[in-house]
Write an enzyme that holds these catalytic residues in place. Structure first.
Site, PDB file in Angstrom:
ATOM      1  N   SER A 165       4.211  -3.603  -0.742  1.00 39.60           N
ATOM      2  CA  SER A 165       3.408  -2.481  -0.244  1.00 39.60           C
ATOM      3  C   SER A 165       3.753  -2.270   1.225  1.00 39.60           C
ATOM      4  CB  SER A 165       1.911  -2.748  -0.451  1.00 39.60           C
ATOM      5  OG  SER A 165       1.147  -1.621  -0.088  1.00 39.60           O
ATOM      6  N   THR A 166       2.773  -2.350   2.122  1.00 32.99           N
ATOM      7  CA  THR A 166       3.011  -2.096   3.539  1.00 32.99           C
ATOM      8  C   THR A 166       4.111  -3.006   4.097  1.00 32.99           C
ATOM      9  OG1 THR A 166       0.654  -1.611   3.739  1.00 32.99           O
ATOM     10  CG2 THR A 166       1.882  -1.854   5.785  1.00 32.99           C
ATOM     11  N   HIS A 191       4.457   0.486  -3.318  1.00 31.48           N
ATOM     12  CA  HIS A 191       3.388   1.472  -3.168  1.00 31.48           C
ATOM     13  C   HIS A 191       3.892   2.643  -2.325  1.00 31.48           C
ATOM     14  CE1 HIS A 191       0.231  -1.971  -3.726  1.00 31.48           C
ATOM     15  NE2 HIS A 191       0.786  -1.607  -4.868  1.00 31.48           N
ATOM     16  N   MET A 284      -0.699  -5.148   1.991  1.00 31.39           N
ATOM     17  CA  MET A 284      -2.126  -5.401   2.115  1.00 31.39           C
ATOM     18  C   MET A 284      -2.760  -5.430   0.730  1.00 31.39           C
ATOM     19  SD  MET A 284      -4.986  -3.258   4.296  1.00 31.39           S
ATOM     20  CE  MET A 284      -5.034  -1.847   3.201  1.00 31.39           C
ATOM     21  N   ASP A 287      -2.732  -6.587  -5.042  1.00 37.53           N
ATOM     22  CA  ASP A 287      -1.936  -6.100  -6.166  1.00 37.53           C
ATOM     23  C   ASP A 287      -0.700  -6.980  -6.348  1.00 37.53           C
ATOM     24  OD1 ASP A 287      -1.110  -4.457  -8.266  1.00 37.53           O
ATOM     25  OD2 ASP A 287       0.022  -3.129  -6.937  1.00 37.53           O
TER      26      ASP A 287
END
Length: 349
Positions: A165-166, A191, A284, A287
């Site tokens: 993600s991030t 993401h 973050m 998931d």
């Protein structure tokens, strides 16, 4: 303690809207706004913000030029506010390569949830950015050596699964850049909203030896190829006529996301089992932790990005704490860990 944010945009209306959205929950404080990079430079000195939101298109010096200088001279977490256009997607990916933590896409009239969903997403990205380690990243780690082994030496039917993600744009690039070119198929859930994943795949394809594409429904998964989940679609792996294939669906969000890393990893655990290897990278939230645990329980080798190398040590931390990873490793070493696990698979076959 509230998060101090500086909003940089040449539109007075956008500055006002962003400031109103950011302060809604009370934990974010907009300490100032700036109309262009020169104004932003002075405001950053004045207010020392925790996070900066930055538009790309501005008069004088554009946002990318300003970001490049900022990350070299005064590393600060930056969240880009991007347009949903092909040009906007390309510039946003460049911003992430230059050191921006994350981005939000400006809402379109038909976007699900509209302005409220945009505001909630923006606040979440600001919170993640405030916890990120941009100074550690900007200090410049040494380039990882190419994987020592020249072949993945994987048995037929093996698969590599990666979730992030991030901070994942750069982390995924770092892993793919060092994977052997004859490695098994790689499936990736990052993401990222619709409109950006095709450009992300194209950018990875430009800079990696592997062939990288945006996944399409029922696409056969081939060795030496990496498949990026399409924005707003879940990516699963299925076996059909003896061959591994990609499946894309738009069923409900999982762990708050679509694509979801949990959805991808769970399908890999079910379909590929001990013939898979997996990595969970910076991001973050949680998931991917549940799905990676299912992969490990099914006999797969799993690795999590180490805290020292993760821009945001959220998803890898949860996966580690829940026993989903066999080991943790710095991002520059993950390709070698995966490749060596594939060699062990081959020798055990």
């Amino acid at each position: 303690m509230s998060i101090k944010v500086l909003v940089v945009d040449d539109s007075a209306l956008i500055r006002e809207v962003l400031a109103r959205m950011l302060t809604r929950d009370g934990d974010i404080n907009v300490v100032g706004t700036a109309v262009d990079p020169n104004d932003a430079r002075e405001k950053i000195k004045q207010f020392n913000p925790d996070v900066v939101t930055l538009d790309i298109e501005m008069p004088g010096m554009n946002g990318l030029q300003f970001l490049d200088k900022l990350m070299r001279l005064r590393p600060t977490p930056v969240v880009m506010v991007s347009t949903l256009t092909k040009k906007g997607a390309s510039e946003t990916l460049l911003a992430l390569e230059l050191g921006a933590v994350d981005f939000v896409a400006k809402p379109s009239a038909e976007a699900e949830g509209g302005i409220e969903a945009f505001g909630a997403n923006l606040r979440d990205k600001i919170r993640a950015a405030a916890k990120s380690d941009v100074r550690g990243r900007s200090s410049g780690r040494a380039e990882a050596p190419k994987v020592a082994i020249k072949t993945a030496a994987a048995p037929s039917g093996a698969l590599i699964a990666i979730g992030a993600s991030t901070g994942g744009v750069e982390a995924i690039r770092a892993v793919l850049a060092h994977m052997p070119v004859d490695c098994p198929p790689i499936v990736i859930a990052q993401h990222m909203p619709a409109g950006f994943t095709s450009r992300f795949a194209a950018r990875l394809d430009e800079i990696c030896d592997l062939k990288v594409v945006e996944a399409e429904d029922r696409m056969p998964l081939l060795a030496g190829h990496a498949y990026v989940a399409r924005g707003d679609y879940h990516l699963r792996v299925e076996r059909s006529s003896g061959q591994l294939k990609a499946r894309l669906t738009q069923d409900n969000l999982e762990s708050g996301h679509r694509p979801s890393v949990d959805v991808l990893f769970e399908s890999v655990a079910k379909t590929v089992g001990p013939m898979a290897v997996g990595a969970i990278l910076t991001g973050m939230g949680r998931d991917g932790a549940r799905g990676l645990k299912l992969m490990r329980d099914a006999g797969a080798y799993t690795v999590g990005q180490s805290q020292a190398s993760a821009l945001v040590y959220g998803m890898p931390r949860v996966a580690f704490e829940e026993g989903a990873v066999v080991e943790q490793a710095p991002v520059e070493a993950i390709a070698a860990r995966l490749a060596n696990a594939l060699v062990r698979l081959k020798s055990a076959a």
